[in-house]
Write an enzyme that holds these catalytic residues in place. Structure first.
Site, PDB file in Angstrom:
ATOM      1  CB  CYS A  89      -0.976  -0.043   1.170  1.00  0.00           C
ATOM      2  SG  CYS A  89      -2.378   1.089   1.002  1.00  0.00           S
ATOM      3  CG  HIS A 197      -3.316  -3.637   3.542  1.00  0.00           C
ATOM      4  ND1 HIS A 197      -2.312  -3.024   4.251  1.00  0.00           N
ATOM      5  CD2 HIS A 197      -3.991  -2.651   2.903  1.00  0.00           C
ATOM      6  CE1 HIS A 197      -2.368  -1.714   4.056  1.00  0.00           C
ATOM      7  NE2 HIS A 197      -3.375  -1.468   3.241  1.00  0.00           N
ATOM      8  CD  GLU A 199      -0.639  -5.746   5.924  1.00  0.00           C
ATOM      9  OE1 GLU A 199      -0.984  -4.554   6.042  1.00  0.00           O
ATOM     10  OE2 GLU A 199      -0.412  -6.277   4.810  1.00  0.00           O
TER      11      GLU A 199
END
Length: 226
Positions: A89, A197, A199
């Site tokens: 990002c 994302h 994660e």
């Protein structure tokens, strides 16, 4: 037994996803440590992640100030040596501003902030983030951005495609990105930027565990590169 690969996660003023990355890496069996943007050198790490957030408040434009942080010289040297570097990002935006990846991230189509879960198709597997994924694999991973609309010159796009450097595409383009691009890599495949994302999608409790596919690939490539 070999020690787990260590991932250095760079923290800029305004980063807000660094702890998410650390937790995800540890959940997947790696080790992680935070690196302050003002440090001129990197500790002994096997991979580097530039996390999401709003580095330096995204003043001027996202990543434009972060590229001048002292740590970025060390990150560039690490990348030049073949070390895996992943920008997520805001980290993707920093990588383009620093010249480690081509193109730029502009405001989303319709000037809308998007925060949702999208489907991504793995279209290239020669990158540190997708080397252990499967071409054609579809992953459900969240996005959360206002300036995630990837753009580049037509000649650059042609080169990215011909060199198999587009690694992820949106199945249903949410932000107007050129060629539905969600992630790209450099010529060596060791520097990767993506807007979604992973994660935030490493455990089914978060709604999807598909992000683990990408981060596990990074950890395996980091371990192989020792």
């Amino acid at each position: 037994m070999a020690a787990a690969p260590t991932v250095g996660v760079v923290v800029f003023p305004g980063s807000n996803c660094e702890h998410d990355v650390v937790e995800a890496v540890r959940l997947l069996g790696g080790d992680a440590e935070l690196i302050w943007h003002g440090d001129a050198t990197l500790p002994d790490v096997d991979a580097v992640v530039l996390p999401g957030g709003f580095a330096h408040g995204d003043y001027l434009r996202p990543g434009a100030i972060a590229r001048f942080s002292p740590v970025m010289t060390a990150v560039q040297e690490f990348a030049a040596s073949g070390g895996p570097v992943v920008g997520i990002c805001n980290g993707f935006q920093v990588l383009t501003e620093a010249g480690l990846l081509p193109g730029a991230l502009q405001k989303n189509r319709g000037l809308k902030f998007v925060c949702t879960t999208v489907e991504l198709a793995v279209v290239g597997t020669r990158s540190a983030l997708t080397a252990h994924a499967h071409r054609g694999q579809v992953l459900r991973i969240p996005i959360n951005h206002f300036e995630g609309n990837y753009t580049c010159q037509s000649e650059t796009l042609a080169r990215l495609i011909s060199e198999d450097r587009v690694v992820l595409r949106y199945v249903d383009n949410p932000n107007g990105s050129m060629d539905a691009i969600a992630g790209i890599c450099n010529e060596g495949g060791n520097v990767v930027g993506l807007m979604p994302h992973p994660e935030r999608a490493c455990d089914p409790l978060l709604g999807s565990g598909d992000g683990a596919v990408l981060l596990q690939s990074m950890l395996k490539v980091a371990a192989e590169g020792r």
